[in-house]
Enzyme design. Structure first.
Site, PDB file in Angstrom:
ATOM      1  N   GLU A  78       0.816  -1.217   0.000  1.00 20.73           N
ATOM      2  CA  GLU A  78       0.000   0.000   0.000  1.00 20.73           C
ATOM      3  C   GLU A  78       0.846   1.262   0.000  1.00 20.73           C
ATOM      4  O   GLU A  78       0.526   2.233  -0.693  1.00 20.73           O
ATOM      5  CB  GLU A  78      -0.947   0.007   1.206  1.00 20.73           C
ATOM      6  CG  GLU A  78      -2.120  -0.969   1.119  1.00 20.73           C
ATOM      7  CD  GLU A  78      -1.748  -2.401   1.470  1.00 20.73           C
ATOM      8  OE1 GLU A  78      -0.589  -2.652   1.888  1.00 20.73           O
ATOM      9  OE2 GLU A  78      -2.605  -3.292   1.342  1.00 20.73           O
ATOM     10  N   HIS A  96      -9.986  -5.196  10.753  1.00 17.67           N
ATOM     11  CA  HIS A  96     -10.655  -4.850   9.497  1.00 17.67           C
ATOM     12  C   HIS A  96     -11.874  -3.970   9.714  1.00 17.67           C
ATOM     13  O   HIS A  96     -12.776  -3.948   8.886  1.00 17.67           O
ATOM     14  CB  HIS A  96     -11.062  -6.120   8.748  1.00 17.67           C
ATOM     15  CG  HIS A  96      -9.923  -6.781   8.041  1.00 17.67           C
ATOM     16  ND1 HIS A  96      -8.953  -7.488   8.699  1.00 17.67           N
ATOM     17  CD2 HIS A  96      -9.580  -6.823   6.725  1.00 17.67           C
ATOM     18  CE1 HIS A  96      -8.072  -7.954   7.826  1.00 17.67           C
ATOM     19  NE2 HIS A  96      -8.419  -7.556   6.624  1.00 17.67           N
TER      20      HIS A  96
END
Lengths: 329, 361
Positions: free
Chosen positions: A60, A129
């Protein structure tokens, strides 16, 4: 007007701008061959080819930084963050480069970058998450942050995001990709910095954004039915810039407000909303502004715990009753 | 091992190979005398500029951090010689030589360090954030390793836009152990496989990340070889020898331009100046080590060559030094006398477009 899902509306905006503007490209993990983890970009690789739909490795920081570089030099990348939870790995690139490089270069560069992906919880993904990051990214000057909830807005705000010469943090209501709503064909660009009055009312203002807007709409129905209370629901939808005027105007009318957010209570968007209201509408207030927030814990897994961790109808309705000085059962 | 070396644990000296003889020949590069003189002027310009910034800092006229390029001049001077209009250059915070070499006015570079409105970035960035986009300089970044992915992105964009430009991406040895480096190197190799990454990586290996030597940072001290993991070719050069750097710079820049693939050059160099303004004691290296590297000073080496080949005599060298001193004195005076930025500038350049600033002022 045609009905479309949130997912279709979002995809439509990106396709439209990619067709209009060669400099728009997509990057992210599994957005091409795989079709996107949430199928937002399904089929786009065939339409636009691998130079414009770039499958990246799982890095990322690397690909977000590369996208910042592309944006600084004439391209308009749209980066898919598979979920915003992974953006911590790219935070240095977003905060230290994307948000600031225009400033510390004395205005010599622009960063027309969109970073998009699902934000928030509600589908049992547990602690790592599940985050709502609008306050975190909203904190940094140089970024714009939006959080659309309707299919119309997700298309219209994506069009605006792609055309904006600044980095835009585009927080999608991940739990709502399959929900339907009316979406006009063509260009329905929705400006940033304008809140949406989702429902008009006179007695109390419910302020929220993202999927909590739907919760507030249900609560407004409930209050009308059970308490004969007319609630106004404001969908902030643009976190930075924040439309202070619409908030203040509503409170001048209703004199009471409840700010609802999925994120944690402390240092959140609801706190900012409460501060703005007390700053600019203090004399109109008939009660302190209430905040309804997520539980101060990492997000749990078990369904019952998860339900307890996020705002629900009763919590919001009771907060509204408290600011109305009604009896809370 | 001397007592001092024992104290610092490794002593930078042993960790480094002696510069190889073959690289000192400068290969087949045909640098005529006139060109060498031009580059000598550039190196003196940088050296004189940096010495002036150190004075400015001591006088309290330059605030913040100050990282000077003294000892490393041959690296930037050699590689920027291979720069072509439209190329893009990006580096970390030891960035003063780049605008000077790319054609920025030394006055505005110095004014930036002095925090003046006439500065290169209007007094908004300072020493670590020098930009001159018109001349190809895209910064000037303060977070070690953080700028590397941007350079890889520039290179992708250049191919996407169907140009034959390249990115010169500078990084220090200290950035090699940072995650951003590894992620970006992987992307560069991956995209380069399809000819989509004309990125010339230039490792300015000055042997220390602040005060931690390469040997104390990684068990695998061959920095170029890190790129084997990412499918990117690499070589080394003696970064104290301008002619050696020149040969490698032109050859590798051409190669990257031609192939659209990345390439890495590790330039072994040495920062004879302290790391930064707060590096007072230099406990991490010995005086002997610094002295040894000073004997290989890139400016001194080039002077020696110019004299030996009878391109310039002592008087001519002195004339150049005086000329550059005058340029830098002018720059310093300009910086000193310039106005600070107006307070209104605080809120400009936060956002591009109509809404220059959103929020309360």
């Amino acid at each position: 007007m045609p009905e479309k899902t949130y997912r279709e509306a979002l995809r439509e905006a990106m396709v439209q701008e990619m067709e209009n503007d060669e400099s728009v490209l997509l990057m992210g993990e599994d957005i091409g061959v795989y079709g996107g983890t949430h199928l937002i970009t399904d089929g786009l690789l065939d339409m636009f080819g691998p130079r414009r739909v770039v499958d990246t490795p799982i890095s990322e920081g690397g690909f977000t930084g590369a996208a910042v570089g592309m944006a600084m030099t004439g391209l308009k990348p749209i980066v898919e963050m598979m979920t915003w939870n992974f953006s911590f790995l790219a935070a240095d690139q977003i905060i230290q480069n994307a948000a600031k490089v225009r400033y510390f270069s004395g205005g010599q560069v622009e960063v027309p970058l969109v970073i998009r992906g699902p934000n928030g919880g509600g589908v049992q993904l547990s602690a790592q998450h599940t985050h709502s990051l609008e306050n975190m990214y909203g904190h940094f000057p140089g970024l714009k942050v939006v959080s659309p909830v309707t299919p119309n807005d997700v298309k219209g705000m994506m069009l605006t995001a792609i055309r904006d010469p600044n980095p835009v943090i585009f927080l999608e209501a991940g739990a709502l990709y399959g929900t339907k709503g009316e979406v006009p064909e063509g260009d329905n660009a929705v400006p940033f910095g304008k809140a949406r009055v989702a429902r008009e009312g006179d007695d109390v203002t419910l302020v929220s954004y993202g999927r909590q807007v739907n919760l507030c709409m249900r609560v407004a129905d409930k209050l009308e039915e059970e308490d004969d209370v007319s609630a106004e629901v404001i969908d902030v939808r643009s976190i930075r810039p924040l439309d202070e005027e619409t908030l203040v105007e509503s409170v001048k009318k209703t004199h009471r407000a409840v700010a609802v957010q999925e994120q944690w209570r402390y240092f959140g968007v609801a706190s900012e909303v409460a501060a703005i209201i007390q700053d600019k509408a203090f004399d109109y207030l008939d009660a302190p502004v209430e905040r309804v927030s997520g539980a101060e814990t990492p997000a749990p897994f078990a369904r019952n715990l998860e339900l307890a961790a996020f705002p629900n109808e009763d919590m919001v309705a009771d907060a509204a009753r408290r600011v109305l000085y009604e009896k809370v059962v | 091992m001397s007592a001092e070396n024992e104290r610092t644990g490794d002593g930078g000296v042993e960790t480094q190979e002696e510069p190889r003889e073959e690289s000192r020949d400068g290969g087949a590069v045909a640098t005529d005398g006139e060109h060498l003189v031009e580059l000598y002027k550039n190196m003196i310009l940088i050296r004189t500029f940096e010495e002036a910034t150190q004075r400015g800092f001591r006088q309290g006229k330059i605030g913040g951090y100050l990282h000077v390029y003294i000892g490393q001049e041959a690296v930037a001077t050699g590689f920027i010689d291979a720069y072509k209009e439209g190329d893009r250059v990006i580096t970390a915070y030891r960035d003063h030589p780049f605008p000077l070499l790319l054609g920025s006015d030394p006055k505005s570079v110095m004014a930036e360090l002095y925090g003046k409105g006439t500065g290169l970035v209007k007094g908004k960035g300072g020493s670590m954030h020098l930009f001159d986009v018109e001349n190809g300089l895209y910064g000037g970044y303060g977070i070690v390793g953080g700028h590397i992915p941007l350079g890889v992105g520039f290179a992708y964009a250049m191919k996407y836009q169907e140009t034959d430009h390249i990115c010169q991406l500078y990084l220090g040895d200290g950035a090699i152990n940072n995650g951003a480096f590894h992620e970006a190197a992987n992307l560069s190799g991956l995209w380069g496989r399809d000819g989509m990454n004309p990125c010339l990586w230039i490792i300015e290996n000055n042997q220390y990340g602040m005060g931690t030597s390469v040997a104390r940072s990684t068990a695998m001290t061959d920095l170029g070889a890190k790129f084997d993991a990412y499918g990117i070719e690499h070589e080394k050069v003696d970064g104290m020898d301008l002619e050696a750097v020149l040969e490698v710079a032109h050859r590798t820049a051409d190669k990257v331009r031609e192939t659209g693939q990345p390439y890495v050059v590790e330039a072994l160099t040495y920062r004879t100046a302290p790391h930064g303004s707060a590096d007072f004691f230099e406990k991490y290296r010995t005086k002997d080590e610094v002295k040894k590297w000073r004997q290989r000073d890139p400016v001194g080496q080039l002077e020696h060559k110019l004299l030996e080949r009878e391109i310039l005599d002592e008087d001519a060298l002195e004339e150049i030094r005086a000329e550059m001193k005058e340029t830098i004195d002018e720059a310093t005076n300009f910086a000193d006398e310039s106005e600070e930025p107006s307070v209104e500038e605080l809120y400009t350049d936060v956002y591009a477009g109509e809404d220059e600033y959103m929020g309360e002022e």
